[in-house]
Design a protein around this motif. Structure first.
Motif, mmCIF file in Angstrom:
data_model
loop_
_atom_site.group_PDB
_atom_site.id
_atom_site.type_symbol
_atom_site.label_atom_id
_atom_site.label_comp_id
_atom_site.label_asym_id
_atom_site.label_seq_id
_atom_site.Cartn_x
_atom_site.Cartn_y
_atom_site.Cartn_z
ATOM 1 N N ILE A 165 0.894 -1.160 0.000
ATOM 2 C CA ILE A 165 0.000 0.000 0.000
ATOM 3 C C ILE A 165 0.934 1.212 0.000
ATOM 4 O O ILE A 165 1.726 1.408 0.908
ATOM 5 C CB ILE A 165 -0.886 0.017 1.257
ATOM 6 N N ILE A 166 0.863 1.974 -1.061
ATOM 7 C CA ILE A 166 1.862 3.032 -1.275
ATOM 8 C C ILE A 166 1.197 4.392 -1.128
ATOM 9 O O ILE A 166 0.011 4.552 -1.413
ATOM 10 C CB ILE A 166 2.487 2.854 -2.677
ATOM 11 N N ARG A 167 2.001 5.365 -0.687
ATOM 12 C CA ARG A 167 1.481 6.725 -0.562
ATOM 13 C C ARG A 167 2.213 7.649 -1.511
ATOM 14 O O ARG A 167 3.414 7.553 -1.685
ATOM 15 C CB ARG A 167 1.612 7.210 0.886
ATOM 16 N N THR A 168 1.447 8.547 -2.111
ATOM 17 C CA THR A 168 2.067 9.528 -3.012
ATOM 18 C C THR A 168 2.664 10.640 -2.171
ATOM 19 O O THR A 168 2.597 10.620 -0.944
ATOM 20 C CB THR A 168 1.032 10.131 -3.975
ATOM 21 N N PHE A 187 -2.638 4.369 -2.160
ATOM 22 C CA PHE A 187 -3.199 3.635 -3.288
ATOM 23 C C PHE A 187 -2.561 2.260 -3.365
ATOM 24 O O PHE A 187 -1.501 2.031 -2.804
ATOM 25 C CB PHE A 187 -2.999 4.399 -4.601
ATOM 26 N N SER A 188 -3.232 1.352 -4.075
ATOM 27 C CA SER A 188 -2.686 0.009 -4.243
ATOM 28 C C SER A 188 -2.326 -0.198 -5.712
ATOM 29 O O SER A 188 -3.206 -0.261 -6.555
ATOM 30 C CB SER A 188 -3.727 -1.022 -3.809
ATOM 31 N N PRO A 189 -1.024 -0.235 -6.004
ATOM 32 C CA PRO A 189 -0.607 -0.391 -7.400
ATOM 33 C C PRO A 189 -1.209 -1.646 -8.031
ATOM 34 O O PRO A 189 -1.628 -1.637 -9.183
ATOM 35 C CB PRO A 189 0.910 -0.514 -7.329
ATOM 36 N N PHE A 193 4.038 3.170 -10.795
ATOM 37 C CA PHE A 193 4.956 3.856 -9.885
ATOM 38 C C PHE A 193 4.280 5.109 -9.333
ATOM 39 O O PHE A 193 3.356 5.627 -9.942
ATOM 40 C CB PHE A 193 6.238 4.247 -10.614
ATOM 41 N N GLY A 194 4.783 5.587 -8.204
ATOM 42 C CA GLY A 194 4.200 6.830 -7.674
ATOM 43 C C GLY A 194 4.507 7.067 -6.217
ATOM 44 O O GLY A 194 4.022 8.027 -5.620
ATOM 45 N N GLU A 195 5.339 6.181 -5.618
ATOM 46 C CA GLU A 195 5.632 6.336 -4.197
ATOM 47 C C GLU A 195 6.408 7.622 -3.965
ATOM 48 O O GLU A 195 7.476 7.826 -4.551
ATOM 49 C CB GLU A 195 6.447 5.147 -3.698
ATOM 50 N N GLY A 196 5.871 8.507 -3.146
ATOM 51 C CA GLY A 196 6.517 9.774 -2.846
ATOM 52 C C GLY A 196 6.610 10.712 -4.042
ATOM 53 O O GLY A 196 7.416 11.638 -4.065
ATOM 54 N N ARG A 197 5.811 10.455 -5.052
ATOM 55 C CA ARG A 197 5.820 11.286 -6.256
ATOM 56 C C ARG A 197 4.509 12.062 -6.314
ATOM 57 O O ARG A 197 3.527 11.689 -5.671
ATOM 58 C CB ARG A 197 5.916 10.400 -7.500
ATOM 59 N N PRO A 198 4.477 13.085 -7.148
ATOM 60 C CA PRO A 198 3.240 13.867 -7.220
ATOM 61 C C PRO A 198 2.084 13.129 -7.896
ATOM 62 O O PRO A 198 0.924 13.453 -7.651
ATOM 63 C CB PRO A 198 3.651 15.112 -8.019
ATOM 64 N N CYS A 199 2.366 12.202 -8.781
ATOM 65 C CA CYS A 199 1.271 11.521 -9.472
ATOM 66 C C CYS A 199 1.694 10.112 -9.862
ATOM 67 O O CYS A 199 2.834 9.724 -9.676
ATOM 68 C CB CYS A 199 0.850 12.299 -10.718
ATOM 69 N N LEU A 200 0.766 9.332 -10.437
ATOM 70 C CA LEU A 200 1.073 7.958 -10.803
ATOM 71 C C LEU A 200 1.513 7.850 -12.260
ATOM 72 O O LEU A 200 0.995 8.543 -13.125
ATOM 73 C CB LEU A 200 -0.161 7.061 -10.616
ATOM 74 N N PRO A 227 -10.727 6.732 -8.905
ATOM 75 C CA PRO A 227 -10.687 8.020 -8.217
ATOM 76 C C PRO A 227 -9.466 8.831 -8.658
ATOM 77 O O PRO A 227 -8.484 8.263 -9.140
ATOM 78 C CB PRO A 227 -10.593 7.632 -6.746
ATOM 79 N N GLU A 228 -9.547 10.138 -8.444
ATOM 80 C CA GLU A 228 -8.533 11.065 -8.967
ATOM 81 C C GLU A 228 -7.097 10.654 -8.631
ATOM 82 O O GLU A 228 -6.223 10.633 -9.494
ATOM 83 C CB GLU A 228 -8.831 12.482 -8.433
ATOM 84 N N VAL A 229 -6.853 10.265 -7.358
ATOM 85 C CA VAL A 229 -5.484 9.931 -6.951
ATOM 86 C C VAL A 229 -4.951 8.692 -7.639
ATOM 87 O O VAL A 229 -3.741 8.484 -7.733
ATOM 88 C CB VAL A 229 -5.365 9.655 -5.435
ATOM 89 N N MET A 230 -5.834 7.841 -8.117
ATOM 90 C CA MET A 230 -5.382 6.570 -8.688
ATOM 91 C C MET A 230 -5.317 6.594 -10.202
ATOM 92 O O MET A 230 -5.076 5.579 -10.842
ATOM 93 C CB MET A 230 -6.269 5.431 -8.195
ATOM 94 N N LYS A 231 -5.503 7.744 -10.802
ATOM 95 C CA LYS A 231 -5.434 7.829 -12.260
ATOM 96 C C LYS A 231 -3.974 7.866 -12.725
ATOM 97 O O LYS A 231 -3.117 8.445 -12.064
ATOM 98 C CB LYS A 231 -6.159 9.087 -12.748
#
Lengths: 275, 642
Positions: free
Chosen positions: B478-481, B487-489, B508-515, B565-569
């Motif tokens: 379970i990763i956080r941006t 989110f779950s890749p 990818f997206g851990e510690g990044r602004p987006c996926l 959802p927006e964060v997972m796009k």
């Protein structure tokens, strides 16, 4: 169980003591009109040997095989198989004598399945009459089952289980070559004649084919003559090699002798001055 | 329960070979225990034969000097010899470890060293060659027993190598000399002894070896037999590698307990055909199997004639609406019921028969989350496909969806005798008699695997109001941006992979602004598509960098993005120029992506997606299957998806 498979029953008796296959060629000469294809070839193959014939394009390699297997009639010379003259025999008679072959350009029936193609090779080994066959008597049934078993053992050996019921025409080239080898084996030949078994194959298919031929020859004593262009393979598997060039036999010997022979080097690489 | 009268569930307490003895006494030469396709026909081994071969393997090992408490490594494919070797070793007090036949020599050596195996069963010449290559490092291996004798003639002089056939002969001889020996050996076994080790796939770090006792497996078998009323003589087809928990749990646990028949296909290439001939009644396979089957059906239907296409589309529509109503608990109108029956007659039954799935009483998917679309598709065409959940450490699959309560997003309820609860940090915990004994020679990892006597699964999840378990993903995955949103890749990747054109996807997206995503196209399906569009291509690399293919994948990604959802796009993606490969450690042997490894390997490409570059020049080496290496030099484009 796989542990009890691995050796087709047609090889069971021989158990690396080869079936007798002594081939003796003396003064063989073949010409088409004014074109001399083979002139005065002497060659002999002993039982249990893997004998290779090499040479540049047009050297007469396939013509030599065609003489041995009855497709061409040489004008002069004799071919003795186990002491018997065979130059006058037809191809189907040679099969009975114990010579089976594969072809450079695959000669299978593309519309028939792999299994049917293999079954064709067994008809010389069928000994039931027309009457019992029409009635499909128990004796016929048993005989057919025996043939199927032999073919299944060959299928198992050549690892073509998945192709059993596929029409030959739909197979990749390398697989067709394998099926053709299977058909030749189903004849139970004493002498197996292979015309360019590796042509048109990729590396993996070649490796598989080498594996099969080595197992046949080294483990079960199958006598073979093969014509081949891939020098690396020939040098590593053949016990003796004959080199042809424009219808003449340049030399004959073990792979080590051949690779150092000046005439062979010239025939393959050209004269030193021209390089 | 009815089944209890017929099956001695719960009455058995002993080792697996002891269970075999009991079943052989019960079924004798009446019932088929094992079938193997060989020489084009199915060869049957009855329960008596099964016991006899196991006995001869066990005694053969003793004749070769095997001692109680020693262990054997098995590098075998799916053939009866696998079961004979495994149970034979266990019968004389040995511990077994199955290894993948696709593993390279070094991997095998490392595992066998950790086990200090004194015997190795090798499938064929290929595996024997691997053993010979690392022979110097395998001092503890006294003999290698090879199963397939093909090509082994030239090895005959080496006393280190012994054929399986010879082993059986030695065993038979010893049995004649000392007829009571086997029973005496068998009696010494205790249910709490370790029966076998299983290497966990280990998406991170070195694989661990889970120890399972005889009791673990018999308990697992019991739970299954009870839960789905397995009857003697039902068919299982063994297609997943023996080194994996599923076939271990089923072959040694459930099939032995329930008197099922284990069927072994002729070769991996003939599985489809053999599968159809057997028509298995139960199956558990990876979600990938179902995804590939669904996409194969769809591709074949797309190629079919007008009438077939039309009927299939109509029948699928009827099926979907029925499945939908069932899930929502709505009633099915008589008209719809009639249409559904008609569709089953004309379309579903023939289709299921064609793919060998007509006899399923239950079919399960596990190992990896499956896209709800795939499950819905199969349920719509009348295949009772359900989700299940389990892990090696818990002795196998312990959660299944009950027949009447199928919910698409859950993995159902625990088997009888299994307890599941959710920890405060949302981790799923499990407790049962099938939970493993610990990791081999790894006290620390074993300690960490338990909390208050409960096994930690490492997965995050929750129970819904009906008591169904829902798995969100691996706890550590379970990763956080950058902004801290979780989110779950896996969740997104699974949905991407339902596209027939996408073989593998990594988010990818851990510690990044987006996926962002890295995509492997499916060479077969995308290649077919390109051919139909008259787009010429040569290799995988060439196809993956075609503009038209980029547009195709872009459309697929937009389709997946839409409901998320927006964060997972997914904001940007690239098409990788090569397939991720287990031989290069990018995938595990079970086909899961090693995310961190892949991240490190392709960091340059990933950075490019975040730094706003439009093109990346890639130069590097690639290794071909035959061991040759080649140079690649290409431009990978970064594609905007939002």
């Amino acid at each position: 169980m796989k542990a009890f498979r691995g050796q087709p029953s047609i090889y069971e008796k021989s158990d690396s003591t080869p079936r007798r296959a002594e081939l003796e060629i003396r003064g063989l000469t073949l010409h088409f009109g004014g074109v001399k294809v083979l002139s005065d070839i002497d060659m002999s193959v002993r039982s249990g040997e893997l004998f290779a014939v090499i040479g540049p394009n047009g050297a007469g390699k396939t013509s030599l095989l065609n003489c041995i297997t009855g497709f061409y009639r040489p004008q002069q010379g004799t071919i003795l198989f186990n002491g018997e003259g065979i130059a006058h025999l037809h191809p189907h008679e040679l099969v009975r004598v114990g010579i089976g072959r594969t072809f450079q350009n695959i000669e299978l029936f593309p519309g028939m399945t792999v299994l049917s193609n293999l079954f064709l090779a067994r008809h010389t080994h069928c000994d039931y009459g027309l009457g019992p066959a029409c009635l499909f008597l128990p004796s016929v049934r048993r005989e057919e089952m025996r043939h199927r078993r032999i073919l299944e053992e060959i299928i198992d050996f050549l690892e073509i289980h998945a192709l059993r019921n596929k029409p030959v025409g739909s197979l990749p080239y390398g697989m067709m070559k394998r099926v053709e080898l299977g058909r030749a084996l189903a004849l139970e030949p004493a002498l197996l004649v292979l015309d360019e078994p590796f042509a048109g194959m990729n590396l993996e298919e070649k490796e598989d084919m080498v594996r099969f031929l080595l197992e046949l020859n080294r483990a079960w004593g199958q006598t073979m003559i093969l014509v081949e262009h891939d020098m690396a393979i020939v040098m590593s598997i053949a016990q003796r090699i004959a080199v042809l060039n424009f219808g003449d036999k340049l030399t004959e010997g073990t792979p080590d002798e051949i690779i150092r022979h000046p005439e062979v080097i010239r025939a393959y690489l050209g004269d030193e001055e021209t390089i | 329960m009815d089944a209890d009268k017929e099956i001695p569930v719960g009455s058995f307490s002993g080792t697996l070979p002891q269970l075999l003895l009991a079943q052989a006494a019960r079924f004798g030469s009446e019932q088929a225990a094992i079938r193997e396709k060989a020489y084009g026909i199915w060869q049957t081994y009855h329960w008596e034969d099964y016991l006899r071969y196991v006995k001869h393997v066990g005694l053969g090992l003793i004749a070769l000097g095997f001692r109680r408490g020693e262990s054997a490594g098995l590098i075998t494919d799916n053939h009866p010899e696998w079961l004979f070797a495994e149970l034979g070793t266990q019968a004389v007090g040995g511990i077994t470890l199955n290894l993948f036949t696709s593993a390279v020599a070094d991997e095998l050596k490392t595992s066998l060293n950790r086990l200090r195996a004194s015997f190795v069963f090798a499938q064929d010449q290929e595996q024997v060659d691997k053993m010979i290559a690392s022979r110097a490092g395998l001092g503890h291996v006294r003999h290698v027993i090879y199963i397939d004798p093909t090509g082994m003639r030239s090895y005959k002089k080496d006393p280190w190598l012994i054929s399986f056939r010879e082993l059986l002969e030695k065993g038979e001889k010893l049995d004649q000399q000392r007829p009571d020996l086997f029973t005496a050996e068998l009696r010494q076994g205790r249910p709490e002894d370790t029966a076998l080790l299983i290497q966990t796939s280990g998406t991170t770090g070195m694989p661990k070896m889970a120890m399972l006792s005889h009791r673990n497996l018999t308990a697992m078998g019991e739970s299954w037999v009870r839960a789905i009323s397995i009857r003697p003589g039902e068919n299982w087809i063994s297609i997943s590698p023996p080194a994996w928990i599923v076939d271990q749990m089923w072959g040694l646990g459930v099939a032995l307990q329930g008197g099922m028949t284990m069927n072994f296909p002729e070769t991996p290439e003939t599985v489809q055909e053999d599968f159809r001939e057997i028509g298995p009644s139960r199956i558990i396979t990876a979600s990938r199997f179902w995804e590939e089957l669904a996409s194969r059906i769809r591709v074949r239907m797309a190629d079919a004639g007008f009438l077939k296409r039309f009927l299939f589309a109509q029948a699928e529509r009827v099926g979907l609406s029925v499945a939908d109503r069932q899930v929502r608990g709505k009633t099915i109108t008589p008209a719809l019921k009639f249409l559904h029956r008609l569709a089953a007659l004309i379309v579903y039954r023939p289709l299921l028969d064609r793919i060998g799935c007509a006899n399923f009483l239950s079919a399960y998917t596990g190992g990896h989350p499956i896209s709800p679309d795939v499950i819905t598709f199969f349920r719509a065409i009348g295949l009772n496909l359900k989700q299940c959940y389990g892990l090696t450490e818990a002795g196998g699959i312990f959660q299944i969806q009950p027949d009447e309560e199928v919910k698409l997003e859950t993995v159902g309820k625990p088997l009888p005798g299994v307890q599941v609860r959710i920890a405060e940090d949302q981790e799923v915990l499990v407790s049962s008699r099938a939970v493993f004994q610990g990791y081999h020679q790894d006290y620390q990892a074993t300690e960490a695997a338990f909390v208050d006597g409960w096994l930690r699964t490492g997965d995050a999840g929750y129970l819904d109001h009906d008591g169904h378990l829902l798995i969100i993903g691996r706890k550590e995955e379970i990763i956080r941006t950058k902004s801290g949103e979780a989110f779950s890749p896996d969740f997104i990747e699974t949905r991407l992979k339902f596209s027939p054109f996408i073989k593998e996807a990594v988010i990818f997206g851990e510690g990044r602004p987006c996926l962002t995503a890295m995509i492997n196209i499916d060479f077969g399906n995308t290649g077919n598509w390109a051919e139909q569009k008259m787009i010429p291509y040569t290799t995988y690399l060439d196809l993956s960098q075609q503009r038209a293919v980029e547009d195709l994948i872009l459309a697929e990604i937009r389709k997946v993005n839409e409901p998320l959802p927006e964060v997972m796009k997914i904001h940007k993606f690239i098409l990788l120029y090569k397939l991720l490969d287990a031989d290069e450690d990018e995938l595990t042997r079970t086909g899961k992506v090693r995310r961190r490894f892949v991240y490190g390997l392709y960091l340059r490409l990933i950075e490019a997606m975040y730094s706003g570059e439009e093109e990346v020049r890639v130069k590097g080496k690639i290794r071909y299957r035959d061991g040759q290496t080649g140079e690649i030099d290409t431009c990978v484009r970064v594609i905007q998806a939002l």
